[in-house]
Motif scaffolding. Structure first.
Motif, PDB file in Angstrom:
ATOM      1  N   UNK A 115       0.856  -1.181   0.000  1.00 25.46           N
ATOM      2  CA  UNK A 115       0.000   0.000   0.000  1.00 25.46           C
ATOM      3  C   UNK A 115       0.897   1.238   0.000  1.00 25.46           C
ATOM      4  N   UNK A 116       0.332   2.352  -0.370  1.00 25.55           N
ATOM      5  CA  UNK A 116       1.128   3.569  -0.535  1.00 25.55           C
ATOM      6  C   UNK A 116       0.618   4.687   0.363  1.00 25.55           C
ATOM      7  N   UNK A 117       1.569   5.370   0.988  1.00 23.89           N
ATOM      8  CA  UNK A 117       1.274   6.594   1.731  1.00 23.89           C
ATOM      9  C   UNK A 117       1.733   7.768   0.873  1.00 23.89           C
ATOM     10  N   UNK A 118       0.836   8.679   0.618  1.00 25.19           N
ATOM     11  CA  UNK A 118       1.212   9.882  -0.127  1.00 25.19           C
ATOM     12  C   UNK A 118       1.702  10.930   0.859  1.00 25.19           C
ATOM     13  N   UNK A 119       2.903  11.420   0.629  1.00 27.76           N
ATOM     14  CA  UNK A 119       3.507  12.439   1.479  1.00 27.76           C
ATOM     15  C   UNK A 119       3.545  13.746   0.695  1.00 27.76           C
ATOM     16  N   UNK A 120       2.717  14.694   1.069  1.00 28.77           N
ATOM     17  CA  UNK A 120       2.694  15.999   0.408  1.00 28.77           C
ATOM     18  C   UNK A 120       3.618  16.960   1.155  1.00 28.77           C
ATOM     19  N   UNK A 121       4.733  17.303   0.527  1.00 32.41           N
ATOM     20  CA  UNK A 121       5.684  18.233   1.123  1.00 32.41           C
ATOM     21  C   UNK A 121       5.390  19.620   0.564  1.00 32.41           C
ATOM     22  N   UNK A 150       4.851  -0.090   3.765  1.00 31.68           N
ATOM     23  CA  UNK A 150       4.228   0.852   2.840  1.00 31.68           C
ATOM     24  C   UNK A 150       5.291   1.466   1.916  1.00 31.68           C
ATOM     25  N   UNK A 151       4.844   1.900   0.754  1.00 32.24           N
ATOM     26  CA  UNK A 151       5.663   2.744  -0.106  1.00 32.24           C
ATOM     27  C   UNK A 151       5.368   4.191   0.261  1.00 32.24           C
ATOM     28  N   UNK A 152       6.406   4.975   0.450  1.00 31.89           N
ATOM     29  CA  UNK A 152       6.233   6.389   0.767  1.00 31.89           C
ATOM     30  C   UNK A 152       6.414   7.183  -0.523  1.00 31.89           C
ATOM     31  N   UNK A 153       5.337   7.756  -1.004  1.00 30.88           N
ATOM     32  CA  UNK A 153       5.358   8.504  -2.260  1.00 30.88           C
ATOM     33  C   UNK A 153       5.487   9.992  -1.947  1.00 30.88           C
TER      34      UNK A 153
END
Length: 389
Positions: A115-121, A150-153
Motif C-alpha cells: 500500500x502507498x502513503x502519499x507524502x505531500x511536502x 508501505x511505499x512512501x510517495x
C-alpha cells in the motif's frame, strides 16, 4: 550458500551489480575473505558490473551515478537503504538473503502488494534547510513505524524543487519510518540526471529530453490513485534539525541542542556523501578550522564524487579545515571502520541511523545535514551555519 546447495549460477550477469562497500579496503582477515569470496564469484559468473577496491563506492550513490537505475525499474539489494533508488520513480527495496538468492537465480522477487502513503511536502524550504531536515521532520511526525510495509510517495513543490541528490536523501531514509520503499515521480530533473545515459551520447533510447519525459509519465501515479493514507507536511517553517536519543524519530531543532558537545563529526554515507552534500559542508568550512576537541572525517561516497571534489577544491577545503579525508566506504556508518566511536563518545553525523551502538559500542550519534555537521565541527558543539555568523 548457493554454492553449498549446488546452485552456483546467475539468471543474467548483465542485470546483476556487485560492489564491496561496507568495509573497504578490508580491515582484517575476515573482511578480506568476504571480499575474496565476492570477487571470485563475480569473476566466475562474468559479472561485468563488479566494483572492486579503487572503482568501488557506496552502492546507493554509485549505482545511480552510473545510470543503472531508471523510472519503472524494480531493484532489490541485500541492504535496507535500497529504498534510495525510488528517487528515480523505481520500486526499490532491501531484501533478506533468501529473497536475494532467488533474485540471483531466477530474476524474480515476491512481495506482498504494498500500500502507498502519499507524502505531500508543501511550501518551500528556507535558506539553510535541506532534504535531510525534511526527512527528519517527517519521521518525527509519523514515527519509526509510521510507514511499515508501505511505499512512501513523496509529492509536492518541495520535492519538485529538489535535485536528484536531495530526492535520494528523502527516499534513503524511508526505511527509517518503516517504509519498504521511497518514491518520487519522474520529471525533467530525472531526465536531466539520466540524459548522458539515455540520450544520443549514451544508449540512444530517446532522441530528445521531451520524448524521454513523455515516456516517463507512465510511471507517475494517477490523480485519482487510492492511498492508504495521506500525510501533509508544511516545510516552510522548518529549521535545521538533529536527532537525539537512539531512534530516528527522536528529533529536536539544532537551536534546542546548542552547547551539546561532540567528539567527532562524520560527513558521508549513502544519505549525504554526494557532491551536493560536500559542497554544502565545504561552504561552511571555507576559511575555518575544526575545533581542537573534535576530529572531523569526510568520506566522498564514490570515486567520481571524490574526483569532482578534488577538481572543485572541496577536498582542499576539508583538509585546510583539519578534516581527515577517507576513501569511499560505508565503514563508519555501521561502526566497522574509518570512524568508529569509543564508549561515551558523541558524533554529529550525516548518516541515517542513530541506534544505540550504531557507530561504536556505547557511542551516541546525532543525525543532521552536512551544513549543520560542518558548523558543529567548527564550534565543537551542535550548531548550524547561522551560529557562525
Amino acid at each position: 550458500d548457493l554454492v553449498a546447495q549446488g546452485m552456483d549460477r546467475v539468471f543474467d550477469p548483465t542485470k546483476i551489480k556487485a560492489v564491496i562497500d561496507h568495509v573497504t579496503p578490508a580491515k582484517d582477515s575476515k573482511t578480506a575473505l568476504q571480499g575474496k569470496i565476492l570477487r571470485d564469484w563475480a569473476r566466475r559468473h562474468g559479472i561485468k558490473d563488479f566494483f572492486d577496491v579503487g572503482r568501488n563506492g557506496v552502492c546507493h550513490a554509485l549505482f545511480p551515478e552510473l545510470g543503472f537505475v531508471r523510472p519503472g525499474f524494480t531493484v532489490i539489494m541485500g541492504d535496507s537503504h535500497t529504498c534510495t533508488h525510488g528517487a528515480f520513480g523505481a520500486f526499490a527495496a532491501g531484501v533478506g538473503t533468501t529473497d536475494l538468492e532467488v533474485g540471483i537465480l531466477k530474476g524474480v522477487c515476491a512481495f506482498k502488494t504494498p500500500h502507498t502513503i502519499r507524502i505531500n511536502l508543501e511550501g518551500s524550504l528556507r535558506p539553510g534547510v535541506t532534504a535531510k531536515d525534511v526527512i527528519l521532520a517527517l519521521i518525527a511526525k509519523i514515527g519509526v513505524a509510521g510507514a511499515t510495509d508501505r511505499v512512501m510517495e513523496f509529492r509536492g513543490p518541495v520535492v519538485s524543487a529538489m535535485g536528484m541528490e536531495g530526492r535520494m536523501t528523502l527516499c534513503n531514509m524511508a526505511v527509517e519510518a518503516g517504509g519498504t520503499s521511497g518514491d518520487c515521480m519522474p520529471d525533467m530533473t530525472t531526465v536531466e540526471y539520466l540524459w548522458r545515459f539515455i540520450g544520443p551520447q549514451g544508449e540512444h533510447q530517446y532522441s530528445s529530453k521531451e520524448e524521454a519525459l513523455r515516456d516517463y509519465q507512465r510511471w507517475i501515479s494517477d490523480e485519482d490513485a487510492p492511498y492508504d493514507s495521506v500525510v501533509n507536511l508544511d516545510c516552510s517553517a522548518l529549521e535545521p534539525l538533529s536527532t537525539v536519543g537512539y531512534k530516528p524519530d527522536q528529533v529536536k531543532t539544532i537551536r534546542e541542542l546548542k552547547n551539546t558537545k561532540v567528539d567527532q563529526v562524520y560527513i558521508g554515507s549513502c544519505t549525504n556523501g554526494r557532491i551536493e552534500d560536500l559542497r554544502q559542508a565545504a561552504a561552511v568550512l571555507k576559511g575555518r578550522r575544526v575545533a581542537e576537541s573534535v576530529r572531523g572525517i569526510v568520506s566522498p561516497a564514490t570515486p567520481q564524487v571524490y574526483a569532482q571534489a578534488l577538481q572543485e577544491g572541496i577536498i582542499q577545503t576539508f583538509m585546510d579545515a583539519g578534516f581527515c579525508v577517507t576513501n569511499p566506504t560505508c565503514g563508519a556508518c555501521l561502526g566497522m571502520s574509518n570512524g568508529v566511536l569509543a564508549e561515551g563518545e558523541v558524533c554529529a553525523s550525516t548518516t541515517n541511523r542513530n541506534f544505540y551502538g550504531r557507530m561504536g559500542k556505547g557511542g551516541m550519534v546525532h543525525l543532521m545535514s552536512p551544513a549543520s555537521a560542518a558548523a558543529t565541527a567548527v564550534l565543537g558543539t551542535i550548531a548550524n551555519p547561522e551560529d557562525l555568523k
